[in-house]
Design an enzyme around this catalytic site. Structure first.
Site, PDB file in Angstrom:
ATOM      1  N   GLU A   1      -9.951  40.460   4.942  1.00 37.60           N
ATOM      2  CA  GLU A   1     -11.331  39.973   4.874  1.00 37.60           C
ATOM      3  C   GLU A   1     -11.492  38.784   5.816  1.00 37.60           C
ATOM      4  O   GLU A   1     -11.281  37.632   5.400  1.00 37.60           O
ATOM      5  CB  GLU A   1     -11.660  39.507   3.453  1.00 37.60           C
ATOM      6  CG  GLU A   1     -11.608  40.590   2.415  1.00 37.60           C
ATOM      7  CD  GLU A   1     -12.572  40.281   1.259  1.00 37.60           C
ATOM      8  OE1 GLU A   1     -13.427  41.120   0.983  1.00 37.60           O
ATOM      9  OE2 GLU A   1     -12.477  39.203   0.664  1.00 37.60           O
TER      10      GLU A   1
ATOM     11  N   HIS B   1      -8.741  35.053  -2.745  1.00 35.84           N
ATOM     12  CA  HIS B   1     -10.019  35.330  -2.087  1.00 35.84           C
ATOM     13  C   HIS B   1     -10.433  34.111  -1.257  1.00 35.84           C
ATOM     14  O   HIS B   1     -10.169  32.972  -1.655  1.00 35.84           O
ATOM     15  CB  HIS B   1     -11.096  35.654  -3.135  1.00 35.84           C
ATOM     16  CG  HIS B   1     -12.344  36.155  -2.502  1.00 35.84           C
ATOM     17  ND1 HIS B   1     -13.305  35.303  -2.018  1.00 35.84           N
ATOM     18  CD2 HIS B   1     -12.766  37.413  -2.234  1.00 35.84           C
ATOM     19  CE1 HIS B   1     -14.274  36.031  -1.482  1.00 35.84           C
ATOM     20  NE2 HIS B   1     -13.972  37.312  -1.605  1.00 35.84           N
TER      21      HIS B   1
END
Ligand code: PGA
Length: 261
Positions: free
Chosen positions: A166, A94
């Protein structure tokens, strides 16, 4: 037909009691659906209690991170090996891990391999910074992230991996700039192109690609409707019961439209 994946990334929010309350509210609204998979990624501390409280027909659990070694003197860490009976998915790489904790592409590669080795499906997060985007480097970044992170992954394993695109500038914690669906579509197409280059046509079609970055109930249908997009990774809006169930509702509507009657 691939199931639409809706992932709630609660990040470092909610203590165990609050996590349990929010899950309870999710249960009141979110039903089992053959075409939709709802995944919850609470803090590490809440994984165990939520696994007991959770209706496993309706939800699956994901870890937000874990260490790549299976065991040993790594004070403070929890391994994928320890999570293997607890979670179905593991978020890996992430941007918060990369930006705040200095996680490198090599570490991410090890984590993807560790998740797969322990029977956990990695949700591999990739995406460029604002600076990289402004310099026209988006494709290069996608290429580098994918080729490094997937280096140890075989063609049998790739079909079971989820890739979350993302762009860092679109994540609410960072700039939270609105992402243009047409740009997101191009990035998703490029991800599949890269998978095709590495593993062939079949893998490129099979691999699930998600979009993540400030998705909320008012725009979820737009992102979910992007051709080639198999779901969304939701941060801030997943902490809000009404917003998150609105996103799941958008997935229900899309599944209904897609399924031939
Ligand atoms: P956001 O977070 O929805 O709050 O932008 C997404 C993520 O960081 O996974």
């Amino acid at each position: 037909m691939k199931r639409i994946l809706v992932v709630a990334n609660w990040k470092m929010n909610l203590n165990t009691h609050e996590a349990s309350t929010l899950l309870h509210r999710y249960h009141q609204h979110i039903a089992t659906h053959r075409d939709i998979e709802v995944v919850v990624a609470p803090s590490l501390l809440s994984l165990q209690p939520l696994s007991v409280e959770m209706d496993r027909h309706r939800f699956r659990l994901a870890s937000q991170d874990a260490y790549f070694k299976d065991e040993g003197s790594y004070t403070g860490e929890v391994s994928f090996a320890m999570l293997r009976d607890l979670v179905h998915y593991g978020i890996v790489g992430h941007s918060a891990r990369r930006v705040y904790f200095g996680e490198t592409l090599e570490v991410i590669r090890e984590k993807v391999a560790a998740a797969v080795r322990n029977g956990i499906t990695p949700i591999l997060c990739i995406g460029e910074t604002k600076q990289e985007r402004d310099a026209g480097e988006t494709k290069q970044v996608i290429h580098d992230h994918l080729t490094t992170a997937l280096k140890n992954i075989t063609s049998d394993e790739i079909e079971n991996i989820v890739i979350a695109y993302e762009p860092i500038w679109a994540i609410s914690t960072f700039d939270g700039e609105p992402a243009k669906p047409s740009d997101m579509q191009k990035a998703i197409e490029y991800i599949r192109f890269q998978i095709k280059e590495l593993y062939g046509e079949r893998a490129a079609k099979a691999v699930r690609v998600l979009y993540g970055g400030s998705v909320s109930d008012d725009d979820a249908s737009v992102f979910l409707g992007i051709p080639g997009c198999d779901g969304v990774l939701v941060g801030a809006a997943s902490l809000n019961y009404a917003k998150f169930t609105g996103i799941v509702d958008a997935a229900y509507r899309l599944a209904r439209e897609r399924r031939p009657s």
